[in-house]
Design a protein around this motif. Sequence first.
Motif, PDB file in Angstrom:
ATOM      1  N   HIS A  61      -0.718  -5.694  -2.367  1.00  0.00           N
ATOM      2  CA  HIS A  61      -0.170  -4.337  -2.257  1.00  0.00           C
ATOM      3  C   HIS A  61      -0.986  -3.637  -1.161  1.00  0.00           C
ATOM      4  O   HIS A  61      -2.186  -3.455  -1.316  1.00  0.00           O
TER       5      HIS A  61
ATOM      6  N   ASP B  79      -1.578  -0.294   1.488  1.00  0.00           N
ATOM      7  CA  ASP B  79      -1.395   1.156   1.527  1.00  0.00           C
ATOM      8  C   ASP B  79      -1.946   1.637   2.869  1.00  0.00           C
ATOM      9  O   ASP B  79      -3.119   1.418   3.186  1.00  0.00           O
TER      10      ASP B  79
ATOM     11  N   HIS C  34       2.600   1.034   0.166  1.00  0.00           N
ATOM     12  CA  HIS C  34       2.493   2.494   0.034  1.00  0.00           C
ATOM     13  C   HIS C  34       2.459   3.121   1.418  1.00  0.00           C
ATOM     14  O   HIS C  34       1.593   2.777   2.233  1.00  0.00           O
TER      15      HIS C  34
ATOM     16  N   GLU D 163       3.469   7.881  -1.158  1.00  0.00           N
ATOM     17  CA  GLU D 163       2.423   8.374  -2.053  1.00  0.00           C
ATOM     18  C   GLU D 163       1.747   9.566  -1.372  1.00  0.00           C
ATOM     19  O   GLU D 163       1.318   9.464  -0.224  1.00  0.00           O
TER      20      GLU D 163
HETATM   21 MN    MN Z   1      -1.832   3.668  -2.816  1.00  0.00          MN
END
Ligand code: MN
Length: 302
Positions: A178, A180, A206, A241
């Motif tokens: 993941h 970001d 993100h 986000e």
């Molecule tokens: Mn994040």
Amino acid sequence: MNKLGVHAFVWEKGWSQDEAARAIDRSAAVGYDFIEAAALDPSVIDADYTRRRLEQAGLGINFSLGLDFDEDISSGDPEKRARGKAKLENAVRTCRDCGGSIIGGILYSAFGKYTTQPTARGIEESAETLRAVAEMAAQSDITLVLEVVNRYETNICNTAAQGVEMAKLVGAPNVKVHLDVYHMNIEESDIASAIVDTGEHLGYFHTGDSHRGYLGSGSIDLTAVFRALVRAKYRGPITFESFSSRVVGQPLEGILGIWRNLWEDGEDLASHALMYTKAQLKAAEEAERQARERSRLPLGRG
Ligand code: MN
């Protein structure tokens, strides 16, 4: 087309029935495909109610969380590790009962500022714990995505390359990386190459900006970021986000250092981020076609 989501903290800091209903309905009204809810304490989430509201609104859900220091599965302490494993398993049950399919965040360590280096044994124990949780998650078709965050929020995965190493160490088909962009802006030497190099390991993304406020109003080269996502052939979920002191409460406010009020109107923020993301993705896809298909010599045309 990537599914587009919005973090619940754009709307509400908690997940009581009223908060959940408002966050779900607003995300759907703006036009998002799913909402990402914080499961820092999965036990406060009313799964039956959440699932019903999601179905009514036609919205999907994913979850994210970080472990506390007293439930740190990378600590080397068997009691903390057992508490962390129980929390992750609880999050899997909550996600399953709400109809979700992805759990992201700092699943592999505590979520906060460490003052010491990680140990090899701690990292191996973390991977081993995640392998067991991933096996349980697989029974409900849930994928665990390990969020790579900056040095003030973990001491293990600070770069995409470390995230790929960790995912490989866990070695389960439903464990992915993941990324970001807010964290990448702090830690990566080259954000675009880090995204492309993560390649097939990338399972969740993100978006945000350097100050975590309005998308495109900070200093990150988001055009390069979206082009890299398209070049990496990433088709997975993308979640916006953003945090403002307008919504975020403790403990997140303290861990993340949300001291400034970067926006007042969550609806304006979220609608703008959705338009911005769609426009950037479309432009990035056209840029890729321009580079690969439309820029050829006219040979073989007679
Ligand atoms: Mn994040």
